[in-house]
Scaffold this motif. Structure first.
Motif, PDB file in Angstrom:
ATOM      1  N   LEU A   1     -68.236 -42.222  39.086  1.00  0.00           N
ATOM      2  CA  LEU A   1     -68.602 -41.543  40.331  1.00  0.00           C
ATOM      3  C   LEU A   1     -67.849 -40.229  40.510  1.00  0.00           C
ATOM      4  CD1 LEU A   1     -68.910 -44.224  43.167  1.00  0.00           C
ATOM      5  CD2 LEU A   1     -70.650 -42.594  42.445  1.00  0.00           C
ATOM      6  N   SER A   2     -66.576 -40.259  40.211  1.00  0.00           N
ATOM      7  CA  SER A   2     -65.775 -39.051  40.384  1.00  0.00           C
ATOM      8  C   SER A   2     -66.170 -37.968  39.382  1.00  0.00           C
ATOM      9  CB  SER A   2     -64.280 -39.363  40.260  1.00  0.00           C
ATOM     10  OG  SER A   2     -63.968 -39.818  38.955  1.00  0.00           O
TER      11      SER A   2
ATOM     12  N   SER B   1     -58.219 -41.750  44.038  1.00  0.00           N
ATOM     13  CA  SER B   1     -58.220 -40.625  44.972  1.00  0.00           C
ATOM     14  C   SER B   1     -59.637 -40.242  45.394  1.00  0.00           C
ATOM     15  CB  SER B   1     -57.529 -39.409  44.331  1.00  0.00           C
ATOM     16  OG  SER B   1     -58.207 -39.026  43.136  1.00  0.00           O
ATOM     17  N   TYR B   2     -60.651 -40.736  44.658  1.00  0.00           N
ATOM     18  CA  TYR B   2     -62.038 -40.430  44.994  1.00  0.00           C
ATOM     19  C   TYR B   2     -62.579 -41.401  46.057  1.00  0.00           C
ATOM     20  CZ  TYR B   2     -66.871 -38.865  44.298  1.00  0.00           C
ATOM     21  OH  TYR B   2     -68.134 -38.334  44.483  1.00  0.00           O
ATOM     22  N   ALA B   3     -61.903 -42.524  46.236  1.00  0.00           N
ATOM     23  CA  ALA B   3     -62.344 -43.536  47.198  1.00  0.00           C
ATOM     24  C   ALA B   3     -61.572 -43.392  48.505  1.00  0.00           C
ATOM     25  CB  ALA B   3     -62.139 -44.928  46.628  1.00  0.00           C
ATOM     26  N   ILE B   4     -62.279 -43.560  49.608  1.00  0.00           N
ATOM     27  CA  ILE B   4     -61.653 -43.512  50.924  1.00  0.00           C
ATOM     28  C   ILE B   4     -61.426 -44.941  51.389  1.00  0.00           C
ATOM     29  CG2 ILE B   4     -61.881 -42.728  53.304  1.00  0.00           C
ATOM     30  CD1 ILE B   4     -63.689 -40.483  52.253  1.00  0.00           C
TER      31      ILE B   4
ATOM     32  N   LYS C   1     -68.475 -35.930  47.445  1.00  0.00           N
ATOM     33  CA  LYS C   1     -67.089 -35.468  47.345  1.00  0.00           C
ATOM     34  C   LYS C   1     -66.125 -36.647  47.224  1.00  0.00           C
ATOM     35  CE  LYS C   1     -68.157 -31.508  50.297  1.00  0.00           C
ATOM     36  NZ  LYS C   1     -67.937 -30.889  51.634  1.00  0.00           N
ATOM     37  N   ALA C   2     -66.556 -37.778  47.754  1.00  0.00           N
ATOM     38  CA  ALA C   2     -65.780 -39.025  47.707  1.00  0.00           C
ATOM     39  C   ALA C   2     -66.738 -40.132  48.084  1.00  0.00           C
ATOM     40  CB  ALA C   2     -64.603 -38.967  48.680  1.00  0.00           C
TER      41      ALA C   2
ATOM     42  N   THR D   1     -72.302 -38.378  42.151  1.00  0.00           N
ATOM     43  CA  THR D   1     -73.541 -38.909  42.714  1.00  0.00           C
ATOM     44  C   THR D   1     -73.312 -39.110  44.214  1.00  0.00           C
ATOM     45  OG1 THR D   1     -74.076 -40.017  40.642  1.00  0.00           O
ATOM     46  CG2 THR D   1     -75.210 -40.797  42.625  1.00  0.00           C
ATOM     47  N   PRO D   2     -74.152 -38.498  45.051  1.00  0.00           N
ATOM     48  CA  PRO D   2     -73.821 -38.428  46.489  1.00  0.00           C
ATOM     49  C   PRO D   2     -74.128 -39.680  47.310  1.00  0.00           C
ATOM     50  CG  PRO D   2     -75.801 -37.163  46.053  1.00  0.00           C
ATOM     51  CD  PRO D   2     -75.309 -37.638  44.709  1.00  0.00           C
ATOM     52  N   TRP D   3     -73.495 -40.764  46.927  1.00  0.00           N
ATOM     53  CA  TRP D   3     -73.483 -41.932  47.799  1.00  0.00           C
ATOM     54  C   TRP D   3     -72.390 -41.731  48.843  1.00  0.00           C
ATOM     55  CZ3 TRP D   3     -77.560 -44.769  47.132  1.00  0.00           C
ATOM     56  CH2 TRP D   3     -78.060 -45.067  45.859  1.00  0.00           C
ATOM     57  N   ALA D   4     -72.709 -41.884  50.110  1.00  0.00           N
ATOM     58  CA  ALA D   4     -71.689 -41.736  51.149  1.00  0.00           C
ATOM     59  C   ALA D   4     -70.747 -42.931  51.159  1.00  0.00           C
ATOM     60  CB  ALA D   4     -72.340 -41.587  52.515  1.00  0.00           C
TER      61      ALA D   4
END
Length: 318
Positions: free
Chosen positions: A271-272, A307-310, A26-27, A276-279
């Protein structure tokens, strides 16, 4: 909701693992390794992007009990001296910013060795002998583990969960723990898990396995996060999806996955799009972060401002 490998994991550790597993796909959580107390990497990221990584990596090498100061190069001594007191820095940062901590341990060989004896070329320490009861290697191994456990316990006492990545890059032969092959390293990992979890009750640790080799996987009962280190020979616009598929095939599809070390950051737009589900990802330290030898400033900005990166100056685990 993914269960922790340690059934007695602290509430904070369980909360962090749940957050990581829910974030994956999701991010992506931004991460940066540091090796020194000045942590120039963080200053650089803040200066260029106005933000900081949510996940910060700290190094334990200076806490190795068996550093041969008399037979060490200036480069080795500099690395040790610059790394001193990083655990105090990590504790302070985590308390004040509610950020996520991961620890790496370039472990100077428990016996013998010279210079940077975490490298197999600088020690005759035989990791396989640890597996035999009554050997000096096994005794030294456990003695060192107990000393490092005292540092890890400080985080537990502060109720701070830690992403613990012991025996990293076990698929390579450059570190003493991988010199006899990844299966031996896996058995060392299990010994540590059992000692830290069942004997010393370090329940704040989330266990990160860092080896993309099928026969070496310790098993789901010993692992919270599967990860790999990726250093491309040249820049490539990638979400590391191919490597994700490889990792899951040789470890477990039941675990949260992470890029524990990268030379080049993943492309945030790819990625967005792919999810791909990298935490999380962790860029390696020094020149891999600072300057543009590996990651261009524009690439750094695109990741940290996406916005996809925390990314932030403080974490979300409040």
């Amino acid at each position: 909701m993914q269960k922790t490998a340690n059934p007695n994991a602290s509430a904070a550790a369980k909360k962090l693992l749940n957050y990581l597993s829910e974030t994956a796909g999701k991010a992506i959580i931004t991460g940066q390794h540091t090796q020194t107390n000045p942590m120039k990497e963080i200053d650089y990221i803040r200066k260029e992007t106005g933000k900081e990584p949510m996940l910060r990596g700290f190094e334990l090498l200076a806490y190795s009990p068996n550093i041969n100061y008399q037979n060490a190069t200036e480069e080795c001594l500099t690395e040790v001296y610059e790394n001193r007191n990083t655990m105090e820095t990590a504790l302070k940062w985590a308390k004040e910013n509610h950020g996520i901590v991961t620890l790496t341990f370039h472990w100077f060989s428990p016996l013998g060795g010279h210079d940077k004896s975490f490298y197999a070329k600088n020690t005759d320490f035989d990791a396989e002998k640890i597996l035999t009861e009554g050997t000096p290697e096994r005794t030294a191994f456990y003695d060192d583990m107990d000393i490092i456990a005292a540092e890890l316990r400080k985080f537990q006492e502060a109720d701070i969960p830690v992403l613990w990545r012991p025996f990293h890059e076990a698929d390579g032969d450059w570190f003493w723990w991988g010199a006899k092959g990844p299966v031996v390293a896996s058995r060392l990992y299990r010994l540590m898990f059992e000692h830290y979890t069942n004997v010393l009750h370090l329940d704040n640790l989330l266990w990160v396995w860092n080896c993309p080799v099928k026969d070496a996987y310790p098993g789901d009962a010993y692992v919270d996060i599967v990860s790999m280190d990726i250093y491309l020979t040249s820049y490539e616009k990638t979400d590391y999806h191919k490597q994700y598929e490889q990792l899951i095939q040789v470890t477990s599809p039941n675990k949260t996955a992470a890029l524990a070390e990268v030379g080049y950051m993943p492309d945030i737009q790819l990625l967005s799009d792919s999810h791909t589900p990298w935490a999380y990802y962790m860029t390696w330290s020094k020149e891999f972060c600072i300057g543009e030898q590996y990651n261009a400033v524009d690439q750094l900005k695109s990741v940290y401002r996406s916005s996809y990166a925390i990314a932030n100056s403080c974490g979300v685990m409040q």
